[in-house]
Design a protein around this motif. Structure first.
Motif, mmCIF file in Angstrom:
data_model
loop_
_atom_site.group_PDB
_atom_site.id
_atom_site.type_symbol
_atom_site.label_atom_id
_atom_site.label_comp_id
_atom_site.label_asym_id
_atom_site.label_seq_id
_atom_site.Cartn_x
_atom_site.Cartn_y
_atom_site.Cartn_z
ATOM 1 N N SER A 1 0.819 -1.202 0.000
ATOM 2 C CA SER A 1 0.000 0.000 0.000
ATOM 3 C C SER A 1 0.863 1.266 0.000
ATOM 4 O O SER A 1 0.511 2.260 -0.619
ATOM 5 C CB SER A 1 -0.941 -0.007 1.198
ATOM 6 O OG SER A 1 -0.220 -0.217 2.382
ATOM 7 N N ALA A 2 2.023 1.219 0.700
ATOM 8 C CA ALA A 2 2.854 2.419 0.807
ATOM 9 C C ALA A 2 3.332 2.920 -0.553
ATOM 10 O O ALA A 2 3.670 4.087 -0.714
ATOM 11 C CB ALA A 2 4.043 2.141 1.711
ATOM 12 N N LYS A 3 3.342 2.037 -1.540
ATOM 13 C CA LYS A 3 3.824 2.438 -2.862
ATOM 14 C C LYS A 3 2.699 2.847 -3.811
ATOM 15 O O LYS A 3 2.945 3.200 -4.956
ATOM 16 C CB LYS A 3 4.618 1.284 -3.491
ATOM 17 C CG LYS A 3 5.934 1.048 -2.781
ATOM 18 C CD LYS A 3 6.683 -0.116 -3.387
ATOM 19 C CE LYS A 3 7.920 -0.431 -2.545
ATOM 20 N NZ LYS A 3 8.302 -1.844 -2.665
ATOM 21 N N LYS B 1 1.237 10.034 -0.630
ATOM 22 C CA LYS B 1 1.311 11.389 -0.079
ATOM 23 C C LYS B 1 0.577 11.532 1.247
ATOM 24 O O LYS B 1 0.453 12.614 1.786
ATOM 25 C CB LYS B 1 0.723 12.382 -1.080
ATOM 26 C CG LYS B 1 1.574 12.536 -2.321
ATOM 27 C CD LYS B 1 1.744 13.980 -2.701
ATOM 28 C CE LYS B 1 2.979 14.131 -3.554
ATOM 29 N NZ LYS B 1 3.109 15.448 -4.139
ATOM 30 N N GLN B 2 0.067 10.428 1.753
ATOM 31 C CA GLN B 2 -0.710 10.529 2.981
ATOM 32 C C GLN B 2 0.179 10.439 4.215
ATOM 33 O O GLN B 2 1.237 9.823 4.191
ATOM 34 C CB GLN B 2 -1.744 9.407 3.047
ATOM 35 C CG GLN B 2 -2.847 9.542 2.027
ATOM 36 C CD GLN B 2 -4.058 8.695 2.388
ATOM 37 O OE1 GLN B 2 -4.501 8.692 3.525
ATOM 38 N NE2 GLN B 2 -4.580 7.971 1.411
ATOM 39 N N GLU C 1 -5.807 11.035 4.737
ATOM 40 C CA GLU C 1 -5.294 11.984 5.730
ATOM 41 C C GLU C 1 -4.007 12.575 5.177
ATOM 42 O O GLU C 1 -3.075 11.844 4.852
ATOM 43 C CB GLU C 1 -5.045 11.288 7.069
ATOM 44 C CG GLU C 1 -4.553 12.248 8.137
ATOM 45 C CD GLU C 1 -4.517 11.634 9.536
ATOM 46 O OE1 GLU C 1 -4.954 10.474 9.693
ATOM 47 O OE2 GLU C 1 -4.034 12.313 10.454
ATOM 48 N N VAL C 2 -3.964 13.889 5.045
ATOM 49 C CA VAL C 2 -2.787 14.548 4.470
ATOM 50 C C VAL C 2 -2.322 15.678 5.379
ATOM 51 O O VAL C 2 -3.115 16.238 6.133
ATOM 52 C CB VAL C 2 -3.097 15.136 3.074
ATOM 53 C CG1 VAL C 2 -3.266 14.039 2.048
ATOM 54 C CG2 VAL C 2 -4.304 16.041 3.099
ATOM 55 N N PRO C 3 -1.032 16.033 5.312
ATOM 56 C CA PRO C 3 -0.567 17.173 6.099
ATOM 57 C C PRO C 3 -1.267 18.442 5.620
ATOM 58 O O PRO C 3 -1.533 18.597 4.430
ATOM 59 C CB PRO C 3 0.927 17.252 5.778
ATOM 60 C CG PRO C 3 1.285 15.952 5.161
ATOM 61 C CD PRO C 3 0.050 15.420 4.528
ATOM 62 N N MET C 4 -1.576 19.338 6.526
ATOM 63 C CA MET C 4 -2.101 20.649 6.148
ATOM 64 C C MET C 4 -1.091 21.268 5.187
ATOM 65 O O MET C 4 0.118 21.131 5.372
ATOM 66 C CB MET C 4 -2.213 21.544 7.381
ATOM 67 C CG MET C 4 -3.202 21.039 8.388
ATOM 68 S SD MET C 4 -4.856 21.598 8.014
ATOM 69 C CE MET C 4 -5.680 21.124 9.529
ATOM 70 N N GLY C 5 -1.574 21.977 4.192
ATOM 71 C CA GLY C 5 -0.664 22.590 3.236
ATOM 72 C C GLY C 5 -0.525 21.796 1.953
ATOM 73 O O GLY C 5 0.041 22.272 0.978
ATOM 74 N N THR C 6 -1.055 20.566 1.935
ATOM 75 C CA THR C 6 -1.105 19.798 0.689
ATOM 76 C C THR C 6 -2.065 20.547 -0.246
ATOM 77 O O THR C 6 -3.060 21.104 0.209
ATOM 78 C CB THR C 6 -1.662 18.383 0.962
ATOM 79 O OG1 THR C 6 -0.890 17.811 2.022
ATOM 80 C CG2 THR C 6 -1.586 17.498 -0.263
ATOM 81 N N ILE D 1 -6.583 15.688 -5.386
ATOM 82 C CA ILE D 1 -7.528 15.202 -6.393
ATOM 83 C C ILE D 1 -6.842 14.346 -7.463
ATOM 84 O O ILE D 1 -7.334 13.294 -7.836
ATOM 85 C CB ILE D 1 -8.272 16.389 -7.039
ATOM 86 C CG1 ILE D 1 -9.111 17.089 -5.973
ATOM 87 C CG2 ILE D 1 -9.150 15.931 -8.199
ATOM 88 C CD1 ILE D 1 -9.632 18.434 -6.374
ATOM 89 N N PHE D 2 -5.671 14.818 -7.938
ATOM 90 C CA PHE D 2 -5.081 14.123 -9.079
ATOM 91 C C PHE D 2 -4.053 13.058 -8.708
ATOM 92 O O PHE D 2 -3.856 12.112 -9.451
ATOM 93 C CB PHE D 2 -4.504 15.136 -10.074
ATOM 94 C CG PHE D 2 -5.586 15.903 -10.771
ATOM 95 C CD1 PHE D 2 -6.223 15.373 -11.879
ATOM 96 C CD2 PHE D 2 -6.023 17.124 -10.280
ATOM 97 C CE1 PHE D 2 -7.248 16.052 -12.505
ATOM 98 C CE2 PHE D 2 -7.056 17.817 -10.893
ATOM 99 C CZ PHE D 2 -7.666 17.286 -12.010
ATOM 100 N N GLU D 3 -3.359 13.223 -7.569
ATOM 101 C CA GLU D 3 -2.388 12.185 -7.204
ATOM 102 C C GLU D 3 -3.023 11.136 -6.293
ATOM 103 O O GLU D 3 -3.033 9.945 -6.614
ATOM 104 C CB GLU D 3 -1.159 12.825 -6.560
ATOM 105 C CG GLU D 3 -0.407 13.669 -7.588
ATOM 106 C CD GLU D 3 0.835 14.311 -7.023
ATOM 107 O OE1 GLU D 3 1.522 13.682 -6.204
ATOM 108 O OE2 GLU D 3 1.117 15.467 -7.399
ATOM 109 N N ILE D 4 -3.577 11.599 -5.168
ATOM 110 C CA ILE D 4 -4.191 10.634 -4.256
ATOM 111 C C ILE D 4 -5.501 10.117 -4.838
ATOM 112 O O ILE D 4 -5.767 8.921 -4.862
ATOM 113 C CB ILE D 4 -4.424 11.277 -2.876
ATOM 114 C CG1 ILE D 4 -3.085 11.689 -2.264
ATOM 115 C CG2 ILE D 4 -5.179 10.327 -1.969
ATOM 116 C CD1 ILE D 4 -3.191 12.535 -1.027
ATOM 117 N N GLY D 5 -6.296 11.040 -5.341
ATOM 118 C CA GLY D 5 -7.616 10.676 -5.862
ATOM 119 C C GLY D 5 -7.564 10.012 -7.230
ATOM 120 O O GLY D 5 -8.568 9.495 -7.702
ATOM 121 N N GLY D 6 -6.397 10.077 -7.879
ATOM 122 C CA GLY D 6 -6.259 9.409 -9.174
ATOM 123 C C GLY D 6 -7.014 10.090 -10.310
ATOM 124 O O GLY D 6 -7.279 9.477 -11.342
ATOM 125 N N GLY D 7 -7.384 11.358 -10.128
ATOM 126 C CA GLY D 7 -8.020 12.102 -11.215
ATOM 127 C C GLY D 7 -9.508 11.838 -11.348
ATOM 128 O O GLY D 7 -10.112 11.145 -10.528
#
Lengths: 592, 161
Positions: A101-103, A109-110, A362-367, A373-379
């Motif tokens: 999962s980490a890859k 980015k989480q 869950e992402v750091p504030m400032g992401t 949307i496009f990297e984590i969410g896959g577009g």
């Protein structure tokens, strides 16, 4: 070896309980049930690809597992040590199989702080929480720290309330601690009513002890021995797991009288909500706990002075509380090193809508929104074009392309005309009509307004009517000014946070999508093709073979034409029911 | 209040009394008492509310005020198979409204109503937290994910008994 099966609500809805049972029976058949454990965990977050099964210690991440796959996992992976290729996630852009999962793009980015234990531990076993340093922070504090010292650490960490408004948690504790009273209360707000947000539920289902521990820490700091969790009755699984967690914590002496042999006593009770969005507002929540209608009251007095039963009450949201034990273990400096200048730490978002990877992140504030949307969410789903992202639920606003590079934090989102809210993030594509979206949110507000103050009760109803007119093609140009004026009045004069923020979806869509409102009002057209009253059905001559299927299904006889000749729809008669389009096998009917 | 008139049996009254007593007949436990009563009766008709009010020494108006305020409480009995369509934002943008329209058409009832034979009732709810499966429909305890309007007929068929 451990087989972790997601027991979150999303995966349960796709039979994860059946997978768990099947895995267990397959292991038993092979007499492996002693050496291999099947554990039902909290939500992994990647709901789009659920149900999820993770194999430890080799960290293999199986997606979209069905009960029928359970046998293969046991026979291949457990017995022969071979990964089941067909269940491994394929990266949609590189087309490569990703086992860990980490890859995966979704997780890379989480940074999981509030969700640190979700998907790792069995939420129904306190030992697993303790094994991951659970209740260590509470122990350290009640045996070695004065309440005021612990409050100072909370202030230094910069943690702000995750329920929506972003009030500094340490300051809230300090205010309640300073009020003198014979009884004080710690309240956990688990009345998650924001449609499309499910982070609090996932934390309670996946890691209930972190919330209990944080409440006890808060109790020690402010001088309270009584905690209350106000939870939605619609969350049966979360309630069940909380009950189990409470009884285990009491059994271990982590709640109750003289915790860990100290002078400090603290216990927690559950209170049930009954489906009212306004009860997320703290004064309304307190009234609901007192058995009354959940209507808000003016602040001041703040709950820190006069709350539940008139006593000083500290209300914190679930996600806020889940952050607290780690802050004490790793230190205020560590926490404040994550995030932006004024918003520290991370934020959990429920990513949903027209996006490839729906789930809990869950992402750091400032992401930035783009990264989410496009990297984590896959577009965007089905290769469509991004149009808007809605944050903050019914209190937030719709942001556009130009906001995509905004770093997400409390202040930036407000400056952009939206807000953090509890963390719902709904992505919309080119097919979504922004006027209908505003109408949808207003419909929600009208339904959920408690009716106590006139601006919210009457004003929102009028806003909804105006939007409905516009969607039906009856809007006038001056209606747009009326929408803006009325929105500002409602914001300025409403009693509580619900009314003060309810016009945000209207204002943000007018600001960012003025051309769409103009098209509805002046040209009587819906550019997204969603408002039924503004659409017309057409038959494309070249595609029509004259099969007469459409004419026969039309309930108002609006379609005419000879057999084997192209047909025609009379727009004056057409009621836009869409039956003809459903029936046509030749894609000859379109909406314009 | 409710248009349905019912006669409470002695055992029903005793049950309400028992529930109220388990919360010490305290007025501020009203919501908990109502939760338990709805669990038992399936809904909260006026007659039940009157007994609750008497037991907690609260005005009937207050009890009715609370029942009508919270959407979880209902004064009409639900069908044998209650159908709930999620209209949370995630489901909405993925077409939940069209699914709801199809249910209305198939069952010939509106949201909040029950079919004449008492078999199905229709309601909408806001987010069940399974947004990955949007749009989501619940029939009783069973969850249906990624429902399209075309699936509605087949879902209803499952309950043809």
């Amino acid at each position: 070896m451990h087989l972790l099966v997601c027991g979150g609500t999303g995966c349960r809805a796709s039979e994860s309980a059946g997978i768990e049972a099947k895995l267990k029976s397959e292991l038993e058949k092979r007499s492996l049930d002693q050496s291999v454990q099947v554990i039902s965990t909290g939500c992994f977050g990647f709901c789009e690809k659920g149900p999820i099964v993770k194999v430890m210690p080799d960290n293999t991440f199986y997606t979209q597992v069905t009960p029928a796959d359970a046998e293969t996992i046991v026979a291949e992976h457990v017995v022969k040590g071979r990964r089941v290729e067909s269940l491994i996630y394929t990266d949609p852009s590189s087309k490569e199989k990703v086992e860990e999962s980490a890859k995966m793009g979704f997780y890379k980015k989480q940074l999981r702080i509030a969700l640190r234990n979700c998907g790792f531990i069995n939420p129904e076993n306190v030992d697993e929480y303790i094994a991951r340093d659970g209740y260590l922070a509470l122990g350290n504090i009640i045996t070695g720290m004065k309440p005021q010292e612990a409050i100072e650490i909370m202030k230094e960490s910069g943690l702000r309330g995750r329920g929506g408004a972003g009030f500094p948690t340490g300051l809230k504790w300090d205010l309640t601690a300073r009020t003198e009273a014979d009884q004080k209360y710690v309240v956990c707000n688990a009345d998650e009513g924001d449609p499309g947000a499910f982070m609090d539920r996932s934390i309670l289902e996946g890691d209930p002890h972190s919330v209990l521990e944080a409440m006890a820490i808060c109790g020690y700091c402010i001088g309270s021995d009584k905690g209350l969790i106000y939870i939605r009755a619609e969350y049966p699984l979360a309630i069940e797991r909380l009950k189990i967690a409470l009884s285990q914590a009491r059994e271990y002496g982590l709640l109750g009288n003289n915790i860990m042999g100290t002078e400090f006593s603290f216990d927690i009770e559950l209170r049930y909500g009954a489906g009212a969005f306004v009860c997320g507002e703290e004064t309304a929540l307190i009234h609901s706990m007192e058995g009354l209608r959940g209507e808000p009251t003016l602040k001041p007095p703040f709950p820190s002075e006069s709350g539940y039963n008139g006593k000083p009450t500290n209300v914190n949201n679930v996600e806020t509380l889940a952050n607290i034990p780690v802050i004490y273990l790793k230190g205020a400096k560590w926490f404040s090193s994550i995030g932006t200048e004024k918003s520290k730490g991370t934020k959990v978002f429920a990513l949903a809508g027209k996006i490839n990877n729906v789930g809990l992140i869950e992402v750091p504030m400032g992401t930035t929104l783009r990264e989410v949307i496009f990297e984590i969410g896959g577009g965007i789903k089905d290769g469509k074009k991004f149009k808007s992202v809605q944050t903050g639920g019914p209190s937030g606003g719709c942001l556009t392309e130009k906001h995509l590079d905004t770093p997400i934090d409390f202040d930036n989102l407000i400056a952009a005309g939206s807000m953090m809210g509890s963390g719902g993030m709904i992505v919309m594509d080119e097919d979504d009509c922004m006027v209908s979206m505003a109408r949808y949110y207003l419909e929600f507000t009208v339904e959920e307004s408690c009716g106590k103050c006139a601006p919210c009760r009457i004003g929102n109803k009028r806003l909804h009517e105006l939007l409905d007119h516009i969607c039906k093609g009856n809007g006038k140009l001056e209606d747009l000014d009326r929408l803006v004026n009325m929105s500002n009045v409602i914001k300025d004069t409403s009693l509580c946070g619900l009314g003060q923020s309810s016009p945000n979806p209207v204002l943000s869509t007018i600001n960012n999508f003025k051309d769409e409102y103009d098209a509805h009002v002046t040209d009587k057209k819906c550019p997204a093709g969603q408002c039924r009253d503004l659409m017309e059905y057409f038959i494309i001559e070249e595609n029509c073979v004259g099969c007469t299927a459409c004419a026969r299904v039309c309930p108002v006889a609006a379609i005419t034409g000879e057999r084997k000749e192209p047909h025609l729809i009379n727009p004056a008669i057409c009621i836009k029911c869409g039956a003809c389009m459903e029936k046509c096998k030749f894609d000859a009917i379109i909406i314009q | 209040m409710s248009s349905i008139k019912i006669e409470l049996r002695q055992q029903d009254i005793d049950k309400i009394k028992e529930i109220a007593a388990s919360f010490g007949n305290r007025e501020h436990e009203l919501i908990n008492v109502l939760h338990k009563c709805q669990e038992h009766f399936g809904y909260l008709p006026a007659e039940v509310q009157e007994v609750v009010a008497e037991e907690l020494k609260a005005p009937v108006a207050k009890v009715y005020g609370v029942v009508s305020f919270y959407s979880f409480f209902t004064m009409t009995p639900k069908g044998k198979h209650p159908i709930s369509i999620c209209l949370g934002t995630a489901c909405y943008v993925r077409g939940a409204e069209k699914v709801l329209d199809e249910f209305k058409k198939e069952l010939s009832i509106e949201v909040g109503q029950t079919t004449g034979n008492g078999k199905f009732s229709l309601s909408s709810l806001r987010c069940v937290g399974a947004c990955g499966l949007a749009p989501v429909v619940l029939v009783g305890e069973k969850t249906y994910g990624r429902v399209a309007p075309d699936d509605v007929k087949n879902i209803l068929k499952e309950y043809n008994d």
